[in-house]
Design a protein around this motif. Structure first.
Motif, short mmCIF file in Angstrom:
data_model
loop_
_atom_site.label_atom_id
_atom_site.label_comp_id
_atom_site.label_asym_id
_atom_site.label_seq_id
_atom_site.Cartn_x
_atom_site.Cartn_y
_atom_site.Cartn_z
N GLN A 16 70.12 71.61 28.38
CA GLN A 16 69.07 71.27 29.35
C GLN A 16 69.66 70.49 30.51
OE1 GLN A 16 65.93 72.46 29.26
NE2 GLN A 16 65.71 71.58 31.28
N LEU A 17 70.56 69.59 30.23
CA LEU A 17 71.22 68.82 31.28
C LEU A 17 71.99 69.74 32.22
CD1 LEU A 17 71.88 66.01 32.41
CD2 LEU A 17 73.83 65.94 30.84
N GLU A 18 72.65 70.73 31.67
CA GLU A 18 73.38 71.69 32.51
C GLU A 18 72.42 72.46 33.40
OE1 GLU A 18 76.09 74.18 30.36
OE2 GLU A 18 77.00 72.45 29.36
N ARG A 19 71.26 72.86 32.86
CA ARG A 19 70.28 73.58 33.70
C ARG A 19 69.81 72.69 34.85
NH1 ARG A 19 68.81 75.86 28.67
NH2 ARG A 19 67.23 74.26 28.27
N LEU A 20 69.60 71.41 34.56
CA LEU A 20 69.16 70.50 35.63
C LEU A 20 70.22 70.28 36.69
CD1 LEU A 20 67.24 67.79 33.58
CD2 LEU A 20 66.26 69.46 35.16
N ASN A 21 71.48 70.45 36.32
CA ASN A 21 72.57 70.24 37.27
C ASN A 21 72.90 71.48 38.10
OD1 ASN A 21 73.19 67.53 36.88
ND2 ASN A 21 74.37 67.98 35.04
N ASP A 22 72.15 72.54 37.94
CA ASP A 22 72.37 73.77 38.71
C ASP A 22 71.98 73.52 40.17
OD1 ASP A 22 72.53 76.27 39.83
OD2 ASP A 22 71.15 77.22 38.42
N GLU A 23 72.97 73.44 41.02
CA GLU A 23 72.72 73.13 42.44
C GLU A 23 72.10 74.29 43.20
OE1 GLU A 23 76.30 71.60 44.14
OE2 GLU A 23 76.41 69.94 42.70
N ASP A 24 72.15 75.49 42.65
CA ASP A 24 71.60 76.67 43.32
C ASP A 24 70.13 76.89 42.97
OD1 ASP A 24 74.09 77.22 44.46
OD2 ASP A 24 74.72 78.37 42.70
N MET A 25 69.55 76.01 42.20
CA MET A 25 68.17 76.16 41.76
C MET A 25 67.20 75.89 42.91
SD MET A 25 66.43 74.23 38.49
CE MET A 25 68.02 74.09 37.74
N ASP A 26 66.19 76.77 43.05
CA ASP A 26 65.19 76.53 44.09
C ASP A 26 64.20 75.46 43.61
OD1 ASP A 26 62.87 77.73 42.72
OD2 ASP A 26 63.87 79.64 43.09
N GLU A 27 63.37 74.99 44.53
CA GLU A 27 62.48 73.87 44.23
C GLU A 27 61.49 74.18 43.11
OE1 GLU A 27 59.35 70.96 46.55
OE2 GLU A 27 60.84 72.06 47.71
N ASP A 28 60.92 75.37 43.11
CA ASP A 28 59.96 75.73 42.06
C ASP A 28 60.62 75.78 40.68
OD1 ASP A 28 57.81 75.86 43.77
OD2 ASP A 28 58.02 78.01 44.12
N THR A 29 61.80 76.36 40.64
CA THR A 29 62.53 76.42 39.37
C THR A 29 62.90 75.03 38.91
OG1 THR A 29 63.41 78.60 40.00
CG2 THR A 29 64.52 77.45 38.20
N LEU A 30 63.31 74.18 39.84
CA LEU A 30 63.64 72.80 39.49
C LEU A 30 62.44 72.07 38.90
CD1 LEU A 30 65.58 70.41 39.39
CD2 LEU A 30 64.96 69.91 41.78
N LYS A 31 61.26 72.27 39.50
CA LYS A 31 60.05 71.65 38.96
C LYS A 31 59.78 72.13 37.54
CE LYS A 31 57.76 70.79 43.37
NZ LYS A 31 56.66 71.16 44.27
N THR A 32 59.96 73.42 37.32
CA THR A 32 59.77 73.97 35.99
C THR A 32 60.76 73.36 35.00
OG1 THR A 32 58.95 76.05 36.89
CG2 THR A 32 59.79 76.10 34.62
N GLU A 33 62.01 73.26 35.40
CA GLU A 33 63.03 72.68 34.52
C GLU A 33 62.77 71.20 34.26
OE1 GLU A 33 65.27 74.04 32.60
OE2 GLU A 33 64.72 76.01 33.36
N LEU A 34 62.25 70.48 35.23
CA LEU A 34 61.92 69.08 35.02
C LEU A 34 60.81 68.93 33.99
CD1 LEU A 34 62.14 67.67 38.65
CD2 LEU A 34 63.62 67.09 36.71
N ARG A 35 59.79 69.80 34.07
CA ARG A 35 58.72 69.77 33.07
C ARG A 35 59.28 70.10 31.69
NH1 ARG A 35 55.70 72.22 37.21
NH2 ARG A 35 56.03 74.27 36.29
N ARG A 36 60.13 71.10 31.65
CA ARG A 36 60.75 71.49 30.38
C ARG A 36 61.59 70.34 29.84
NH1 ARG A 36 64.06 76.99 29.54
NH2 ARG A 36 62.31 77.61 30.80
N SER A 37 62.33 69.69 30.70
CA SER A 37 63.18 68.57 30.27
C SER A 37 62.36 67.44 29.67
CB SER A 37 64.00 68.03 31.44
OG SER A 37 64.96 68.96 31.83
#
Length: 77
Positions: A16-37
């Motif tokens: 999960q930490l690696e997914r959050l560190n993906d610099e190519d992630m768009d804002e919507d995907t980042l929001k989704t990953e934050l909720r998942r985290s």
């Protein structure tokens, strides 16, 4: 039968930490990953607390000197 271990949990947290560190992630995907985290962190916290309870119960049993080492079913190994 449960197939996950605390070692697996550690791996999931780092994934999960690696997914959050993906610099190519768009804002919507980042929001989704934050909720998942947040969800993963809450579940992980409960798993860790449960493991601590079981460990504390085992320490208690180990300290008892009498022959009757009976635990509630939930805490039996």
């Amino acid at each position: 039968m449960i197939k996950n271990t605390l070692g697996d949990l550690n791996g999931y947290l780092f994934e999960q930490l690696e997914r959050l560190n993906d610099e190519d992630m768009d804002e919507d995907t980042l929001k989704t990953e934050l909720r998942r985290s947040k969800a993963v962190a809450e579940v992980a916290k409960q798993i860790i607390e449960n493991g601590k309870l079981v460990l504390d119960a085992q320490k208690f049993v180990d300290k008892r000197n009498d022959a009757e080492n009976v635990l509630p079913k939930l805490l039996e190994g």
